[in-house]
Design an enzyme around this catalytic site. Structure first.
Site, PDB file in Angstrom:
ATOM      1  N   HIS A   1       0.996  -1.280   0.051  1.00  0.00           N
ATOM      2  CA  HIS A   1      -0.078   0.079  -0.012  1.00  0.00           C
ATOM      3  C   HIS A   1       0.806   1.307   0.112  1.00  0.00           C
ATOM      4  CE1 HIS A   1      -4.071  -1.955   0.314  1.00  0.00           C
ATOM      5  NE2 HIS A   1      -3.438  -2.893   1.125  1.00  0.00           N
ATOM      6  N   THR A   2       1.968   1.271  -0.548  1.00  0.00           N
ATOM      7  CA  THR A   2       2.810   2.284  -0.508  1.00  0.00           C
ATOM      8  C   THR A   2       2.938   2.983  -2.157  1.00  0.00           C
ATOM      9  OG1 THR A   2       4.826   0.612  -0.925  1.00  0.00           O
ATOM     10  CG2 THR A   2       4.446   1.724   1.116  1.00  0.00           C
TER      11      THR A   2
ATOM     12  N   ASP B   1       2.213  -3.594  -9.721  1.00  0.00           N
ATOM     13  CA  ASP B   1       1.918  -5.139 -10.241  1.00  0.00           C
ATOM     14  C   ASP B   1       2.239  -5.112 -11.853  1.00  0.00           C
ATOM     15  OD1 ASP B   1       0.960  -5.293  -7.552  1.00  0.00           O
ATOM     16  OD2 ASP B   1      -1.150  -5.421  -8.176  1.00  0.00           O
TER      17      ASP B   1
END
EC number: 2.7.1.6
Length: 390
Positions: free
Chosen positions: A35-36, A172
């Site tokens: 979540h960075t 991703d």
């Protein structure tokens, strides 16, 4: 091991002619840095040796026909009229990528596509980004388009934003496009620069799927991203021209954290500390200090569990079991959370004992069957078959 002959034969059966290209893009596991990415921060993923494959053949019209082996479902759309499908989410990844290429004024012709994958869906191994990047690269191959890996990643991310509805970060897609065999990549999500760091030969990366599936398009993920953006707006008058939480340091938070409402402070605390942990972890792995790397992974999980609140009981159980199992240096949840997988760093000589302990322990604690994946760092997107036929 995925057999190219299988997807080749499946394409020929379904479409009546053989494919002219087969492309692959890998799933990924993030060692640390969760979540960075959508906060312009740092991430440390590695591409997997599991991938999504797209067999393709160009058409002479503007129609794209798609068959998914995994979903046993098909889709068809016109390149001149691409709209979201409100019933089936998987087709929107493909439609969104095509729409993004056309928005860049790139020439596309119709195509027949057959998709298969050995990346588990919903397990936090980024099957969606693998699909987006593989499809985007396939369109490149069929239409003689040359995009840099970073450009392909941004295109795929845009498809997920606009057509799928998940405001994901860039990690991703970037690792699917740029992954290097035998290495993890420390990625700066602000400028997309990266540093390959070899995985030490004496350790193995083991992924354990909790069996709980998540839906990132749900409100929880987007709420956290919105919370991070709101925190930046609140802190900006005190800290100056900060663009994202990446620009906030622990010392800043200690001094100005009181400005944040109680529901935002833990979110910011996680992102700030996770960026610092990720940089430290990359340095530790580069130096071969797997003990330090493992400690940082455990701290990351605790922060994701307690501050960011994206872990669940099954993920916590897997981490607890891993830390008690033979040869484990560290373990944490990986991916967006609310289900999915854990990643563990394990001594190579004890990996079989570790796997056995995890299977037995998870069955006792949850009644679920665990199938741990001992992973190898794979390469990024590539063409794995090209016929002489155009």
């Amino acid at each position: 091991m995925f057999e190219l002959s299988t997807i080749y034969a499946a394409f020929e059966r379904y479409f009546g002619k053989p494919p002219t290209r087969i492309a692959r893009a890998p799933g990924r596991v993030n060692l640390i840095g969760e979540h960075t990415d959508y906060n312009d921060g740092f991430v440390f993923p590695m591409a997997l040796d599991r991938a999504t494959y797209v067999a393709a053949r160009p058409r002479d019209d503007r129609i794209v026909r798609v068959f998914s082996v995994k979903f046993r479902d098909e889709d068809q759309f016109d390149l001149d009229h691409i709209v979201r499908d409100t019933q089936r989410q998987w087709v929107n990844y493909i439609r969104g990528v095509a729409k993004g290429l056309l928005a860049r004024d790139l020439p596309l012709r119709g195509a027949d596509l057959l998709i298969d994958s050995d990346v588990p869906s919903g397990s936090g191994l980024s099957s969606s980004a693998a699909l987006e990047v593989a499809v985007g690269y396939t369109f490149q191959l069929l239409n003689q388009i040359n995009l840099l890996g970073e450009e392909l990643a941004l295109l795929a991310q845009g498809a997920e934003h606009s057509f799928v509805g998940v405001k994901c970060g860039i990690m991703d897609q970037l690792i699917a496009a740029l992954g290097e065999a035998g290495h993890a990549l420390l990625i700066d999500c602000r400028d997309l620069s990266y540093r390959p760091i070899p995985i030490p030969t004496g350790v193995r990366v083991v992924v354990c799927d909790s069996g709980v599936r998540h839906r990132l398009a749900g409100s929880e993920y987007n709420q956290r991203r919105a919370g991070c953006e709101e925190a930046v707006r609140i802190l900006r008058p005190a800290l100056g021209k900060i663009q994202a939480l990446r620009d906030v340091r622990s010392t800043d938070l200690a001094e100005y954290g009181h400005l944040l409402p109680p529901e935002l402070l833990p979110l910011v605390r996680h992102v700030v500390s996770e960026n610092e942990r990720t940089l430290a972890a990359a340095d530790a792995l580069a130096a071969g200090d797997v003990v330090k790397m493992g400690q940082l992974m455990v701290e990351s999980h605790q922060s994701l569990r307690d501050d960011y609140c994206v872990s669940i009981a099954e993920l916590d159980t897997l981490v607890d079991l891993a830390l008690a199992a033979p040869g484990c240096y560290g373990s944490r949840m990986t991916g967006g959370g609310f289900g999915g997988s854990t990643v563990s760093l394990v001594e190579a000589e004890k990996v079989d004992e570790f796997v056995a302990a995890m299977i037995a322990g998870y069955a006792i604690r949850t009644g679920r069957t665990l199938q741990p994946l001992v992973c190898t760092a794979g390469a990024g997107v590539s063409c794995v078959y090209a016929s002489e036929e155009e």
